[in-house]
Motif scaffolding. Structure first.
Motif, PDB file in Angstrom:
ATOM      1  N   THR A 189     -20.158  78.757  16.064  1.00 34.64           N
ATOM      2  CA  THR A 189     -19.798  79.862  16.953  1.00 34.64           C
ATOM      3  C   THR A 189     -18.518  80.532  16.457  1.00 34.64           C
ATOM      4  OG1 THR A 189     -20.747  78.694  18.846  1.00 34.64           O
ATOM      5  CG2 THR A 189     -19.256  80.523  19.322  1.00 34.64           C
ATOM      6  N   PRO A 190     -18.552  81.824  16.193  1.00 36.81           N
ATOM      7  CA  PRO A 190     -17.328  82.490  15.706  1.00 36.81           C
ATOM      8  C   PRO A 190     -16.256  82.492  16.781  1.00 36.81           C
ATOM      9  CG  PRO A 190     -19.025  84.109  16.218  1.00 36.81           C
ATOM     10  CD  PRO A 190     -19.683  82.766  16.336  1.00 36.81           C
ATOM     11  N   PRO A 191     -14.997  82.373  16.407  1.00 37.89           N
ATOM     12  CA  PRO A 191     -13.922  82.397  17.402  1.00 37.89           C
ATOM     13  C   PRO A 191     -13.833  83.749  18.096  1.00 37.89           C
ATOM     14  CG  PRO A 191     -13.017  82.504  15.187  1.00 37.89           C
ATOM     15  CD  PRO A 191     -14.480  82.236  15.034  1.00 37.89           C
ATOM     16  N   ALA A 192     -13.433  83.720  19.348  1.00 39.41           N
ATOM     17  CA  ALA A 192     -13.263  84.980  20.079  1.00 39.41           C
ATOM     18  C   ALA A 192     -12.148  85.804  19.459  1.00 39.41           C
ATOM     19  CB  ALA A 192     -12.958  84.685  21.549  1.00 39.41           C
ATOM     20  N   VAL A 193     -11.103  85.119  18.977  1.00 41.42           N
ATOM     21  CA  VAL A 193     -10.018  85.799  18.261  1.00 41.42           C
ATOM     22  C   VAL A 193      -9.718  84.989  17.013  1.00 41.42           C
ATOM     23  CG1 VAL A 193      -8.981  86.914  20.252  1.00 41.42           C
ATOM     24  CG2 VAL A 193      -8.301  84.592  19.694  1.00 41.42           C
TER      25      VAL A 193
ATOM     26  N   SER B 147     -27.218  69.218  33.430  1.00 39.90           N
ATOM     27  CA  SER B 147     -25.901  68.594  33.563  1.00 39.90           C
ATOM     28  C   SER B 147     -24.835  69.636  33.882  1.00 39.90           C
ATOM     29  CB  SER B 147     -25.555  67.860  32.264  1.00 39.90           C
ATOM     30  OG  SER B 147     -24.251  67.329  32.309  1.00 39.90           O
ATOM     31  N   ALA B 148     -24.927  70.787  33.225  1.00 39.69           N
ATOM     32  CA  ALA B 148     -23.944  71.848  33.462  1.00 39.69           C
ATOM     33  C   ALA B 148     -24.049  72.384  34.887  1.00 39.69           C
ATOM     34  CB  ALA B 148     -24.157  72.975  32.457  1.00 39.69           C
TER      35      ALA B 148
ATOM     36  N   GLY C 140      -8.679  79.884  19.058  1.00 42.26           N
ATOM     37  CA  GLY C 140      -9.527  81.063  18.950  1.00 42.26           C
ATOM     38  C   GLY C 140     -10.625  81.129  19.985  1.00 42.26           C
ATOM     39  N   GLY C 141     -10.970  79.979  20.611  1.00 44.19           N
ATOM     40  CA  GLY C 141     -11.996  79.951  21.651  1.00 44.19           C
ATOM     41  C   GLY C 141     -13.352  80.402  21.151  1.00 44.19           C
ATOM     42  N   GLY C 142     -14.197  80.854  22.059  1.00 33.91           N
ATOM     43  CA  GLY C 142     -15.503  81.411  21.715  1.00 33.91           C
ATOM     44  C   GLY C 142     -16.669  80.530  22.078  1.00 33.91           C
ATOM     45  N   THR C 143     -16.482  79.186  22.062  1.00 29.25           N
ATOM     46  CA  THR C 143     -17.626  78.295  22.298  1.00 29.25           C
ATOM     47  C   THR C 143     -18.125  78.349  23.734  1.00 29.25           C
ATOM     48  OG1 THR C 143     -16.121  76.448  22.754  1.00 29.25           O
ATOM     49  CG2 THR C 143     -16.910  76.692  20.495  1.00 29.25           C
ATOM     50  N   GLU C 144     -17.261  78.772  24.665  1.00 31.05           N
ATOM     51  CA  GLU C 144     -17.657  78.785  26.074  1.00 31.05           C
ATOM     52  C   GLU C 144     -18.567  79.955  26.408  1.00 31.05           C
ATOM     53  OE1 GLU C 144     -14.112  81.372  25.593  1.00 31.05           O
ATOM     54  OE2 GLU C 144     -14.726  79.394  24.847  1.00 31.05           O
ATOM     55  N   ARG C 145     -18.662  80.926  25.530  1.00 28.57           N
ATOM     56  CA  ARG C 145     -19.488  82.102  25.817  1.00 28.57           C
ATOM     57  C   ARG C 145     -20.975  81.726  25.834  1.00 28.57           C
ATOM     58  NH1 ARG C 145     -16.753  87.037  22.257  1.00 28.57           N
ATOM     59  NH2 ARG C 145     -14.771  87.083  23.382  1.00 28.57           N
ATOM     60  N   GLY C 146     -21.615  82.018  26.953  1.00 31.62           N
ATOM     61  CA  GLY C 146     -23.033  81.732  27.078  1.00 31.62           C
ATOM     62  C   GLY C 146     -23.346  80.279  27.352  1.00 31.62           C
TER      63      GLY C 146
ATOM     64  N   ALA D 292     -22.743  71.918  29.615  1.00 28.57           N
ATOM     65  CA  ALA D 292     -23.593  71.954  28.423  1.00 28.57           C
ATOM     66  C   ALA D 292     -22.812  71.493  27.201  1.00 28.57           C
ATOM     67  CB  ALA D 292     -24.137  73.367  28.204  1.00 28.57           C
ATOM     68  N   LEU D 293     -21.568  71.923  27.079  1.00 31.78           N
ATOM     69  CA  LEU D 293     -20.734  71.495  25.957  1.00 31.78           C
ATOM     70  C   LEU D 293     -20.471  69.997  26.023  1.00 31.78           C
ATOM     71  CD1 LEU D 293     -18.184  74.451  25.863  1.00 31.78           C
ATOM     72  CD2 LEU D 293     -19.957  73.949  24.170  1.00 31.78           C
TER      73      LEU D 293
END
Length: 570
Positions: free
Chosen positions: A319-323, A199-200, A108-114, A119-120
């Motif tokens: 973080t909500p999933p992108a999908v 770091s990012a 579902g992804g989503g964590t990479e937004r912003g 950073a992750l």
């Protein structure tokens, strides 16, 4: 049923609950060590009263033996307690890291937004480590409290006044320590945030180092990183000052409590209320108090930092999933019905720059999509990959909306190979077969993508090493290996986005013919403005201002459409 949203406190509670057995054993052994430490001054006082004062050699030998046994017990308790605590902290840290990675790579992804990738990584390493240390601090804090309780009980049995000094003073000291930890918690969170960002940025600059050198952008990059690093340093110094202030203040208050206990004990000994041995025990216990109280100050600081890190971890996990991969009732979405025929239909799709896009791809068709705006091509790729669902309209596979399908199951049938696909550290062969599951010979895919030509220039052929992100290969070589990987996966539906921008015209024509031959009978969509690729397509759709304005073969569109000629041939 919607799962509860994680919070910093729930992350800490879960980490402790999952290691509760080891936490209990570690706290028990640590408590044994602290209780033993507290009883040492008591035993010394007994030795003075029963052996030294009366010059009783036999009693002295016996009590010295008791002290020796006590010290052995202390050493063993400390050793095994510390080992158990470290094990619990390490396992909790590892479990958190695994949980974070699972969420980051979830379909579902989503964590990479912003968030930048670095950073992750920082959250999955440094913040997870701090939460692990918090578990260790919890066990050590429990042990310190047991030591204080033992000290208070002994002092109460010796003198009620002495006991009350400790019992009343310790909670006040702990409460003040907790108040002092609040600024540290806030500054620790800011410190980790800035460290993660630095770091990012560093990872981002290293990844693009070759490009920066090519355009002469090193000074700008250095300035950017220097600014980010300086901000991280300032946040670290603020957190360090807060921690130093807390530790110094708690240490000063601890000294006042110890001095008060020693003063009261001395006055009681002077008026004969307690014996000489009891005075020695009281002074020893007062000095012993310094250790547990300093430990509790450290525990407060670590828990403050742990809470800040747990909140950052919870933010990623929440973080909500992108999908979504579940429906409104919480049930898992199904995968595509087998066999997948490969019919694609986009109806009224609005997403980013796409404006009521309608597009149909027949099963087994090789369709070219020429977009006049690269941003619109990227929006189309994102919808087909189900990186995000359209704002309006539907994307269907064999008549079923993609939003009704599990994204992980969907991607085993519909593969979208993006333009900037990365390679992985390993060999050329391992990269090409990464998505093939060992089910087929990668040779035809490598031949179609022009990789066989690349292998002739490499020292070990397909076994040649590939460095991180494929940096040991040229841009054209990386692109061909990535294309071969997509072809070798043998998905029923394949979407390619500008797969040949880094190769020469002759190679591009050969690759275009190879794609057509290898993908015959299976649905293939090529989003590109390359004439070589579009010329082998069964049909080409022209995408202008976010919608399809014309379709036909490449030669037909070249002959009748000025916009197409400008986009493809210029």
């Amino acid at each position: 049923m919607v799962p509860p949203v994680p919070s910093g406190r729930s992350v800490l509670r879960t980490a402790v609950r999952e290691q509760r057995g080891k936490v209990a054993v570690g706290a028990l052994l640590g408590s044994g060590h602290q209780i033993g430490e507290a009883l040492v001054p008591v035993l010394i006082g007994v030795v003075i009263d029963q052996a030294v004062t009366d010059s009783d050699t036999g009693a002295l030998v016996v009590w010295l033996g008791v002290l020796a046994v006590g010290y052995v017990g202390l050493a063993l308790s400390f050793r095994f307690g510390a080992w158990t605590g470290d094990l619990a902290a390490t396992r909790a840290e590892h479990k958190l890291r695994v949980t974070l990675v699972e969420r980051v790579v979830a379909p579902g992804g989503g964590t990479e937004r912003g968030r930048l990738p670095g950073a992750l990584v920082n959250i999955a390493t440094e913040d997870a480590k701090r939460v692990g240390v918090s578990i260790m601090a919890l066990m050590i804090g429990t042990s310190a409290l047991m030591g204080l309780l033992t000290c208070a009980v002994v002092l109460l049995s010796t003198s009620v006044t002495l006991g009350l000094v400790v019992l009343l003073g310790t909670p006040v000291l702990l409460w003040l320590g907790h108040l002092l930890s609040k600024p540290l918690e806030a500054r620790s969170g800011a410190e980790q945030e800035r460290a993660a960002h630095a770091s990012a940025v560093a990872a981002d600059l290293v990844a693009g180092l070759r490009i920066l050198k090519g355009i002469g952008g090193e000074p700008t990059a250095v300035t950017r990183y220097r600014t980010t690093s300086r901000e991280s340093l300032q946040a670290t110094l603020r957190a360090a000052r807060a921690q130093a202030f807390q530790n110094g203040t708690v240490l000063a208050l601890t000294g006042c409590l110890i001095a008060a206990a020693a003063l009261v004990g001395g006055r009681l000994a002077a008026d004969g209320s307690i014996t000489l041995g009891q005075l020695v025990s009281a002074v020893g216990l007062a000095l012993f108090l310094l250790g547990p109280l300093q430990t509790l100050a450290w525990v407060n600081a670590e828990l403050a930092q742990g809470r800040a890190s747990a909140a950052r971890i919870a933010d990623v996990l929440a973080t909500p999933p992108a999908v979504p991969s579940v429906d409104d009732s919480g049930s898992a979405l199904p995968g595509p019905a087998e066999p997948v025929h490969g019919a694609l239909r986009l109806t009224g799709v609005r997403h980013g720059g796409l404006d009521a896009l309608d597009l149909t791809v027949a099963p087994g068709e090789l369709l070219g999509v020429a977009a006049t705006d690269p941003a619109h091509a990227a929006d189309l790729i994102r919808c087909l990959a189900r990186g995000s669902d359209p704002e309006d309209g539907t994307v269907e596979l064999d008549g079923v909306p993609l939003s009704d399908l599990d994204p992980a199951a969907l991607r085993t049938h519909l593969l979208v190979a993006e333009h900037d696909a990365d390679l992985f550290e390993g060999t050329v062969h391992s990269n090409v077969t990464a998505a093939a599951n060992g089910a087929s010979d990668p040779g035809p895919a490598m031949a179609a993508a022009g990789v066989t030509e690349v292998l002739r220039t490499l020292p070990d052929g397909a076994a040649s090493a590939v460095s991180e992100r494929g940096r040991s290969l040229s841009g054209g070589q990386r692109q061909r290996v990535a294309l071969a990987r997509a072809l070798a996966a043998e998905r029923p539906v394949l979407v390619l986005h500008d797969p040949t921008t880094a190769v020469d015209a002759v190679t591009e024509s050969e690759v275009a013919a190879g794609i057509r031959e290898l993908r015959a009978g299976r649905t293939t969509v090529v989003v590109t403005t390359s004439p070589a690729l579009l010329s082998v397509a069964d049909r080409v759709a022209l995408l202008v201002d976010g919608r399809v304005t014309d379709t036909g073969t490449h030669s037909e569109l070249v002959g009748r459409h000025e916009v197409y000629r400008s986009a493809v041939l210029s």
